[in-house]
Design a protein around this motif. Sequence first.
Motif, PDB file in Angstrom:
ATOM      1  N   SER A   1      43.179   9.881  20.396  1.00  0.00           N
ATOM      2  CA  SER A   1      42.918  11.138  19.690  1.00  0.00           C
ATOM      3  C   SER A   1      43.907  12.266  19.994  1.00  0.00           C
ATOM      4  CB  SER A   1      41.495  11.630  20.000  1.00  0.00           C
ATOM      5  OG  SER A   1      41.307  11.812  21.387  1.00  0.00           O
ATOM      6  N   HIS A   2      44.849  12.033  20.877  1.00  0.00           N
ATOM      7  CA  HIS A   2      45.801  13.090  21.224  1.00  0.00           C
ATOM      8  C   HIS A   2      47.226  12.584  21.091  1.00  0.00           C
ATOM      9  CE1 HIS A   2      42.666  15.779  22.606  1.00  0.00           C
ATOM     10  NE2 HIS A   2      42.159  14.802  23.350  1.00  0.00           N
ATOM     11  N   ASP A   3      47.991  13.205  20.180  1.00  0.00           N
ATOM     12  CA  ASP A   3      49.386  12.823  19.995  1.00  0.00           C
ATOM     13  C   ASP A   3      50.194  13.111  21.255  1.00  0.00           C
ATOM     14  OD1 ASP A   3      49.071  11.921  17.435  1.00  0.00           O
ATOM     15  OD2 ASP A   3      49.654  13.811  16.476  1.00  0.00           O
ATOM     16  N   GLY A   4      51.177  12.276  21.482  1.00  0.00           N
ATOM     17  CA  GLY A   4      52.097  12.510  22.583  1.00  0.00           C
ATOM     18  C   GLY A   4      51.641  11.982  23.923  1.00  0.00           C
ATOM     19  N   ILE A   5      50.410  11.466  23.999  1.00  0.00           N
ATOM     20  CA  ILE A   5      49.926  10.898  25.261  1.00  0.00           C
ATOM     21  C   ILE A   5      49.977   9.382  25.138  1.00  0.00           C
ATOM     22  CG2 ILE A   5      47.991  10.696  26.847  1.00  0.00           C
ATOM     23  CD1 ILE A   5      47.063  13.434  26.004  1.00  0.00           C
ATOM     24  N   ASN A   6      50.812   8.753  25.924  1.00  0.00           N
ATOM     25  CA  ASN A   6      50.923   7.300  25.868  1.00  0.00           C
ATOM     26  C   ASN A   6      51.145   6.736  27.263  1.00  0.00           C
ATOM     27  OD1 ASN A   6      53.816   7.513  26.374  1.00  0.00           O
ATOM     28  ND2 ASN A   6      53.964   8.175  24.230  1.00  0.00           N
ATOM     29  N   GLN A   7      51.116   5.441  27.366  1.00  0.00           N
ATOM     30  CA  GLN A   7      51.348   4.783  28.633  1.00  0.00           C
ATOM     31  C   GLN A   7      52.040   3.446  28.392  1.00  0.00           C
ATOM     32  OE1 GLN A   7      46.744   3.582  29.090  1.00  0.00           O
ATOM     33  NE2 GLN A   7      47.984   2.835  30.779  1.00  0.00           N
ATOM     34  N   LEU A   8      52.604   2.916  29.437  1.00  0.00           N
ATOM     35  CA  LEU A   8      53.247   1.620  29.382  1.00  0.00           C
ATOM     36  C   LEU A   8      52.324   0.566  29.990  1.00  0.00           C
ATOM     37  CD1 LEU A   8      56.883   2.519  30.527  1.00  0.00           C
ATOM     38  CD2 LEU A   8      56.027   2.285  28.192  1.00  0.00           C
ATOM     39  N   ILE A   9      52.206  -0.559  29.326  1.00  0.00           N
ATOM     40  CA  ILE A   9      51.466  -1.690  29.882  1.00  0.00           C
ATOM     41  C   ILE A   9      52.446  -2.831  30.097  1.00  0.00           C
ATOM     42  CG2 ILE A   9      49.655  -3.389  29.496  1.00  0.00           C
ATOM     43  CD1 ILE A   9      48.141  -1.380  27.883  1.00  0.00           C
ATOM     44  N   ARG A  10      52.513  -3.295  31.307  1.00  0.00           N
ATOM     45  CA  ARG A  10      53.383  -4.421  31.644  1.00  0.00           C
ATOM     46  C   ARG A  10      52.571  -5.709  31.561  1.00  0.00           C
ATOM     47  NH1 ARG A  10      57.984  -2.194  33.522  1.00  0.00           N
ATOM     48  NH2 ARG A  10      57.814  -0.032  34.280  1.00  0.00           N
ATOM     49  N   ARG A  11      53.103  -6.641  30.800  1.00  0.00           N
ATOM     50  CA  ARG A  11      52.382  -7.902  30.599  1.00  0.00           C
ATOM     51  C   ARG A  11      52.092  -8.592  31.924  1.00  0.00           C
ATOM     52  NH1 ARG A  11      49.313 -11.070  30.118  1.00  0.00           N
ATOM     53  NH2 ARG A  11      48.915 -12.652  28.536  1.00  0.00           N
ATOM     54  N   ALA A  12      52.977  -8.426  32.880  1.00  0.00           N
ATOM     55  CA  ALA A  12      52.797  -9.086  34.174  1.00  0.00           C
ATOM     56  C   ALA A  12      51.609  -8.530  34.947  1.00  0.00           C
ATOM     57  CB  ALA A  12      54.066  -8.946  35.007  1.00  0.00           C
ATOM     58  N   ASP A  13      51.173  -7.311  34.615  1.00  0.00           N
ATOM     59  CA  ASP A  13      50.036  -6.696  35.305  1.00  0.00           C
ATOM     60  C   ASP A  13      48.695  -7.148  34.730  1.00  0.00           C
ATOM     61  OD1 ASP A  13      51.794  -5.270  36.913  1.00  0.00           O
ATOM     62  OD2 ASP A  13      51.816  -3.529  35.574  1.00  0.00           O
ATOM     63  N   ILE A  14      48.727  -7.835  33.600  1.00  0.00           N
ATOM     64  CA  ILE A  14      47.504  -8.222  32.896  1.00  0.00           C
ATOM     65  C   ILE A  14      47.235  -9.707  33.124  1.00  0.00           C
ATOM     66  CG2 ILE A  14      46.368  -8.346  30.656  1.00  0.00           C
ATOM     67  CD1 ILE A  14      46.895  -5.494  31.745  1.00  0.00           C
ATOM     68  N   SER A  15      46.053 -10.001  33.632  1.00  0.00           N
ATOM     69  CA  SER A  15      45.700 -11.395  33.917  1.00  0.00           C
ATOM     70  C   SER A  15      45.037 -12.082  32.738  1.00  0.00           C
ATOM     71  CB  SER A  15      44.760 -11.455  35.122  1.00  0.00           C
ATOM     72  OG  SER A  15      43.506 -10.844  34.809  1.00  0.00           O
ATOM     73  N   HIS A  16      44.376 -11.310  31.876  1.00  0.00           N
ATOM     74  CA  HIS A  16      43.579 -11.926  30.819  1.00  0.00           C
ATOM     75  C   HIS A  16      43.430 -10.939  29.677  1.00  0.00           C
ATOM     76  CE1 HIS A  16      40.569 -14.264  28.767  1.00  0.00           C
ATOM     77  NE2 HIS A  16      39.627 -13.361  28.969  1.00  0.00           N
ATOM     78  N   ILE A  17      43.508 -11.443  28.436  1.00  0.00           N
ATOM     79  CA  ILE A  17      43.300 -10.639  27.232  1.00  0.00           C
ATOM     80  C   ILE A  17      42.143 -11.255  26.457  1.00  0.00           C
ATOM     81  CG2 ILE A  17      44.291  -9.803  25.077  1.00  0.00           C
ATOM     82  CD1 ILE A  17      47.050 -10.022  26.383  1.00  0.00           C
ATOM     83  N   GLU A  18      41.135 -10.453  26.165  1.00  0.00           N
ATOM     84  CA  GLU A  18      39.925 -10.952  25.502  1.00  0.00           C
ATOM     85  C   GLU A  18      39.747 -10.262  24.150  1.00  0.00           C
ATOM     86  OE1 GLU A  18      35.096 -11.249  26.398  1.00  0.00           O
ATOM     87  OE2 GLU A  18      36.334  -9.749  27.422  1.00  0.00           O
ATOM     88  N   LEU A  19      39.666 -11.048  23.079  1.00  0.00           N
ATOM     89  CA  LEU A  19      39.336 -10.519  21.759  1.00  0.00           C
ATOM     90  C   LEU A  19      37.837 -10.254  21.708  1.00  0.00           C
ATOM     91  CD1 LEU A  19      40.327  -9.895  18.847  1.00  0.00           C
ATOM     92  CD2 LEU A  19      39.772 -12.270  18.279  1.00  0.00           C
ATOM     93  N   LEU A  20      37.445  -9.025  21.366  1.00  0.00           N
ATOM     94  CA  LEU A  20      36.049  -8.633  21.550  1.00  0.00           C
ATOM     95  C   LEU A  20      35.130  -8.940  20.370  1.00  0.00           C
ATOM     96  CD1 LEU A  20      36.267  -5.221  23.460  1.00  0.00           C
ATOM     97  CD2 LEU A  20      35.874  -7.520  24.367  1.00  0.00           C
ATOM     98  N   HIS A  21      35.646  -9.025  19.147  1.00  0.00           N
ATOM     99  CA  HIS A  21      34.775  -9.160  17.983  1.00  0.00           C
ATOM    100  C   HIS A  21      34.540 -10.614  17.590  1.00  0.00           C
ATOM    101  CE1 HIS A  21      35.985  -4.898  17.186  1.00  0.00           C
ATOM    102  NE2 HIS A  21      34.704  -4.832  16.889  1.00  0.00           N
ATOM    103  N   ASP A  22      33.315 -10.874  17.135  1.00  0.00           N
ATOM    104  CA  ASP A  22      32.960 -12.136  16.500  1.00  0.00           C
ATOM    105  C   ASP A  22      32.212 -11.834  15.205  1.00  0.00           C
ATOM    106  OD1 ASP A  22      33.895 -14.223  18.270  1.00  0.00           O
ATOM    107  OD2 ASP A  22      32.363 -13.554  19.683  1.00  0.00           O
ATOM    108  N   THR A  23      32.302 -12.740  14.245  1.00  0.00           N
ATOM    109  CA  THR A  23      31.512 -12.596  13.025  1.00  0.00           C
ATOM    110  C   THR A  23      30.077 -13.000  13.322  1.00  0.00           C
ATOM    111  OG1 THR A  23      33.452 -13.105  11.670  1.00  0.00           O
ATOM    112  CG2 THR A  23      31.294 -13.266  10.610  1.00  0.00           C
ATOM    113  N   VAL A  24      29.142 -12.099  13.040  1.00  0.00           N
ATOM    114  CA  VAL A  24      27.739 -12.344  13.391  1.00  0.00           C
ATOM    115  C   VAL A  24      26.828 -12.412  12.169  1.00  0.00           C
ATOM    116  CG1 VAL A  24      27.958 -11.341  15.693  1.00  0.00           C
ATOM    117  CG2 VAL A  24      27.363  -9.849  13.769  1.00  0.00           C
ATOM    118  N   PHE A  25      27.356 -12.055  10.982  1.00  0.00           N
ATOM    119  CA  PHE A  25      26.533 -12.120   9.769  1.00  0.00           C
ATOM    120  C   PHE A  25      27.463 -12.303   8.580  1.00  0.00           C
ATOM    121  CE2 PHE A  25      24.401 -10.332   6.058  1.00  0.00           C
ATOM    122  CZ  PHE A  25      23.135 -10.912   6.138  1.00  0.00           C
ATOM    123  N   GLY A  26      27.094 -13.207   7.689  1.00  0.00           N
ATOM    124  CA  GLY A  26      27.878 -13.442   6.487  1.00  0.00           C
ATOM    125  C   GLY A  26      27.452 -14.725   5.825  1.00  0.00           C
ATOM    126  N   ASN A  27      27.973 -14.962   4.618  1.00  0.00           N
ATOM    127  CA  ASN A  27      27.563 -16.131   3.847  1.00  0.00           C
ATOM    128  C   ASN A  27      27.888 -17.443   4.535  1.00  0.00           C
ATOM    129  OD1 ASN A  27      26.462 -14.688   1.680  1.00  0.00           O
ATOM    130  ND2 ASN A  27      28.474 -14.397   0.738  1.00  0.00           N
TER     131      ASN A  27
END
Length: 523
Positions: free
Chosen positions: A439-465
Amino acid sequence: MSHEPLATTITNRWTATRGPLFTDMYELTMAQVYVTQGISEQRAHFDYFFRSTPDYGTHQAGFCVFAGLDPFLSWISDLEITNAHIEALAAMTAPTGTPVFGAEFLDWLATPGRFNDVEVRSIAEGRVVHPHVPIVTVTGPLAVCQLLETSLLNHFNYPTLIATKAARVVQSARGGSVLEFGMRRGPSTGVNEGIRAALIGGCVSTSNVEAAIALGKQPIGTHAHALVQAYMALGDGEIGAFRAMAATAPDECILLVDTVNTLESGVPNAITVFDELRAAGHEPVGVRLDSGDLAYLAVQVAQLLDAAGYPDVSIVLSSDLDELNIWQILTQIADDAELLGIDAISISKRLVYGVGTRLITSHGSGALNGVYKLVGIENRDGAWTPAIKLSEDPGKVPLPGRKAVWRLYDQRGAAVVDLIGLADEEPLADEVTVVHHPSHDGINQLIRRADISHIELLHDTVFGNDIDAASPPTIDELAERCRVDVDRLDIGVRRLVNPHRYHVSLTTKLYELRKTLVADAQV
């Protein structure tokens, strides 16, 4: 279909249930605009999210716990427009006498299976969630998605608020059991949703018998002062009330000891009855304190029970408890124990907390600011177009487009960032990635892939045809999901007062898309 007029049903048999017209009037008004103007079937994409965690005045939550998903899915699965609903809408007139809803819209609404053609994607119920993160996304015909807004918000905002409060209370109890006692002070039948959420947040049971049975729990209850008062008035005294309670429930005996004088009458009489129970082959369960200086009394009562040979008897505390009161009680017990030379840990372990009013009403923060915003629509050529809303408050400019959310864990296994990007992105594709404040322009950070052990996709489809209905998780499974997620937060984020802000960030593609749409809208 029922042919009984809806007005008669509401007037004579009010049940406070959610039906297909459980919505704000303006949702129907907008849906009619979409229908009469020929855009009702344009595919649209809406996001549910909240803008900030509950603010309790002197302190703010560092996280929320999502609740209410399974009741919402049950509601949408059972939606049916009957003749009675259509007749009730047809009877509405403007001050001029003209119908509020025209035949074209009512015919559209009465189409069988009107609410079936939507897809719902969601973060799992019981998970920890954070501001600005799309928790639930709804995709379907524009008018149908619009009609779902109010009920969706009603299903999610209050339960999420209570699950969050419960998780904070449970955290403050430091392993002590927390019981939900709020039925008599909650919002009418809405307490059932609150109780379910409180159990998701970690409460072990509730005093509400109907809710407990429905959720597969054993309801919990002791007795009120009225029991003691009645026996005193009849001449049998406090000990007569305790003996009657023990005779009726010899293996579930918890005695309320503060009706007369906790230390001089209540506990000594309780110990006498406990001795009688033990002599008859039963073991007492506990005593309850509902007034006075609970920390001081807990220490004194523990010493009396220990001296009488009851070191394992629980001490149930109640009386306007919340997370800060419990934290203060345990802090004072630790201080008193040091002065008295007793074991504070053993006392704390035997404490049970009955938390009522301040939990079921989310004392200090009575509403979650969850919203449901249009973020994309399929144009007449069949291409998806992101939607934007402008605001002088940067925090109220929603994130446009169809998105994905990934949770990033550091090398300790702690959740450190929720990253929001466009649905077709690959997160952290580079060794070093720039991410942006939501929500605030100009505020950012760097994420180094080596610092991250795991990436989890949070959404699943829970309703639909194309989604097969699965058995919903049990309340215990949801509570365990909550516990695991809270434990994976950094300890600073879990702090009850002045918590560290958990990082929610945007990918550069999403950040630039919103920036471009805002600039174009301002031309």
